[in-house]
Design an enzyme around this catalytic site. Structure first.
Site, PDB file in Angstrom:
ATOM      1  N   LYS A 198      -5.044   5.953  -6.257  1.00 35.76           N
ATOM      2  CA  LYS A 198      -6.041   4.874  -6.194  1.00 35.76           C
ATOM      3  C   LYS A 198      -7.165   5.223  -5.227  1.00 35.76           C
ATOM      4  O   LYS A 198      -8.342   4.960  -5.495  1.00 35.76           O
ATOM      5  CB  LYS A 198      -5.354   3.574  -5.771  1.00 35.76           C
ATOM      6  CG  LYS A 198      -4.309   3.103  -6.784  1.00 35.76           C
ATOM      7  CD  LYS A 198      -3.420   2.014  -6.190  1.00 35.76           C
ATOM      8  CE  LYS A 198      -2.342   1.574  -7.171  1.00 35.76           C
ATOM      9  NZ  LYS A 198      -1.302   0.747  -6.522  1.00 35.76           N
ATOM     10  N   GLY A 295       1.615  -6.373 -11.307  1.00 28.69           N
ATOM     11  CA  GLY A 295       2.078  -7.494 -12.124  1.00 28.69           C
ATOM     12  C   GLY A 295       1.325  -7.512 -13.437  1.00 28.69           C
ATOM     13  O   GLY A 295       0.133  -7.238 -13.495  1.00 28.69           O
TER      14      GLY A 295
END
Lengths: 423, 423
Positions: A198, A295
């Protein structure tokens, strides 16, 4: 109408379909067009899934489908995903991906291949937090001075528990696994590799810097123990797995490691599975972005925001953000050894006369000066003491040499543990 | 090349010019075009200013200048600014504004007038934090369930000082004025009006709801004292001036008032002059945006990001965000009296037998049940006691009636003070 195909209909993919169907009202209003998922690609079409779109196991049904405008890649992994995204772009289909590993390794090839075809990747960093958009567009007037992020929820959950409950790493890891916050093999998360992927994506937007994960400093949280937590609390720090991109002159530091962060900093207040990214711009100062970093539903929210952007702007947006002219800025990666920061060190020693003076002597020889110091008796072995201390700012190169020399002393029980301090 | 004119070259305007000139490298790279300020309009051209662009006192030099593509409105105020922005839009010039009051009153007229001409207004809410972009684009897949913001730095500075130092409002206000964080006439800030203007802009993006500041609940922080701070600390709350937009069925609550916020919430951790906005989306959950809500350089950062967006996208973006189809969602403003929340009440009473039972009786009559209770002796008058208590969730209508009835009791010294609790 914009028609999309989804390659990989797992948790995130199912949520993308749900959002497009259930929030159709606002999505159509905001994008100016209907966005309709018309095909999903899965490995096993017989497996029962909670999605109401046609499924196929043949990627050609999306990649070669002339009706499909946007391909959503949610299969994960590097090589196969790269082949598929490449084919989509060659067929002039826009791409939206949540695949950080793909971008950590191939973002510049994909940029060059895409040309004016949009690639959206908001979901690849920090799940539902629109950090790509903030960095690429919201802060576009700024030279970025630094990015400090908490971008791995598994590590943050474990470290928060360790701080709050003075628990040990292995116990909390087991709990995280039981709760589904950590994988059976947790290395990718707790070793810092996920956060590094990331970081590279954000660093490309901020600095136009093309490096691979193997080139940067990556350390995990596995070696942190309750003594470190004790020291951190005593001196007003929290311990976080930080991803750091920082400009110093013409060099950029890129590193992922646990760090002691002063409690009063906003980023130190990000607890549990949540993510937070602090960005310092030369004009705006510090802004911080906080939210769920993972999620299905949160990640799908980011995927759909990219679809809406593409529907709105078509080819007018340099979606990848790390645009060619930025590369000419000539920023290069700072060699690991040149990093300058403060350090915390934990050393377990046999408690006898002369130990402290010997350690001080070695540190002094390497130009390292001690800032604060704590000595505790070892909980397990009566003849041992644990020395906990922090240093003033010094060079990584010196610290590494000093640690090496310390670890060879006969009265030192294990190689000392070092954690960097980020004020 | 994109040429811009600036109307109002004060602190923010000067910083806009500086950023465009000093950060030209990245701005050109990111927008794909050079963005050049060619004219500034000021009231007094003789006043010395630190900007290197031609200045004029005649707005026509910008508004009627065929070379100028984008007009930046930084003059402030409502009526004159509205005239000027209207003329710019009629001349098909894109507009970028930092003027929250203008948008609080005229955003829908400007939208209708603008058509496909972009209007950028990132700087109008929360200074350098890209909250407009986050809400309009980053979270575009979501129905917004609630927005809770700390959007006035003056109030947050004062309340933070009061919390940390147990100081009284008037003393801290004086300090804020001396530091330049509060105006000589602080009403617009401490009365909640500034925050209300910003709230209406965000509420339009989220809910397409067209209301004026006069229609919503606005209360300031002037009546908060150290007893309230004491209660808040005792029960784990922070006191913040909150701007709240919340959807309940087909109604939207819009309100600005001080509130007790649980310490553990991320928004409660936003201290000093900083701003923070928490947004709850139906898909992403809670995300939070933090940063400097004011200041010349931070606000100019937002203005320039709008310029870059317009340079990139030209007319492909519904810049205003509160687009027509959203209005059809039929959401209406919830009448103030129908708000349901928890409440904290402070009442100074003459300390005699029967007082508490009388108060309880009145609360009970209005269906209000007490959740926690504290009694303290009044610091100033020995015969008085201060009663501090919180309620379970009840209706605003009932609380207002109960407060009215309480204030008429002979043993109550002043009208009781009420602060809402936002869990």
């Amino acid at each position: 109408m914009i028609k999309v195909g989804i390659i990989g209909v797992g948790t995130v993919g199912s949520h993308v379909v749900k959002i497009l169907q259930e929030n159709e009202d606002i999505i159509t209003a905001r994008s100016g067009k209907k966005i309709v998922p018309i095909m999903g690609i899965v490995r096993d079409t017989r497996k029962k899934r909670d999605v109401s779109i046609p499924l196929s196991s043949n990627v050609d049904d999306v990649l070669e489908n002339p009706e499909i405008d946007i391909v959503i890649e949610l299969m994960g992994g590097v090589d196969e995903a790269y082949q598929i995204v490449t084919r989509a772009l060659k067929n002039k289909k826009a791409v939206v991906t949540a695949n950080k590993a793909l971008l950590a390794y191939h973002r510049y090839e994909l940029r060059d291949l895409a040309g004016s075809t949009p690639i959206g990747y908001e979901a690849s960093v920090a799940g539902g937090i629109p950090i790509i958009k903030a960095l690429r567009e919201g802060l576009s007037a700024n030279h970025i001075e630094a990015i400090k992020g908490i971008m791995n929820g598994t590590c943050n959950f474990i470290l928060t528990k360790m701080m709050n409950e003075k628990a040990e790493f292995t116990d909390v890891l087991k709990e995280a696994q039981a709760l589904g916050y950590a994988e059976a093999d947790p290395t990718f998360d707790v070793g810092g590799f996920d956060a590094a992927h990331k970081l590279l994506i954000l660093a490309s937007i901020a600095y136009g810097i093309d490096v691979k994960p193997e080139e940067i400093l990556i350390e995990g949280i596995e070696y942190i123990n309750s003594e470190d937590i004790y020291f951190a609390k005593e001196f007003g720090y929290n311990i976080k797995l930080l991803t750091i991109a920082k400009k110093s002159g013409n060099e950029v530091e890129l590193r992922v490691h646990p760090a002691l962060v002063p409690m009063k900093q906003m980023i130190a207040k990000v607890d549990g599975v949540m993510n937070g990214i602090s960005v310092i711009g030369d004009r705006v100062g510090e802004t911080m972005y906080y939210g769920p970093g993972a999620g299905g539903s949160a990640t799908a929210s980011a995927v759909v925001s990219d679809l809406i952007d593409i529907a709105r702007h078509q080819k007018n947006s340099p979606m990848l953000g790390f645009i060619k002219p930025l590369e000419k800025s000539g920023l290069t990666l700072m060699p690991k050894n040149n990093i300058c920061t403060q350090y915390y060190i934990r050393a377990t020693v046999i408690d006898k006369i002369g130990v402290l003076s010997k350690i001080s002597e070695i540190l002094g020889k390497h130009s390292i000066s001690i800032r604060s110091f704590l000595q505790k008796q070892d909980g397990k072995r009566e003849e041992c003491a644990v020395l906990l201390f922090s240093t003033h700012t010094c060079k990584e190169h010196d610290i590494q040499n000093a640690l090496h020399e310390l670890s060879e002393l006969e009265f030192i029980e294990h190689k000392p543990v070092m954690i960097r301090i980020e004020e």
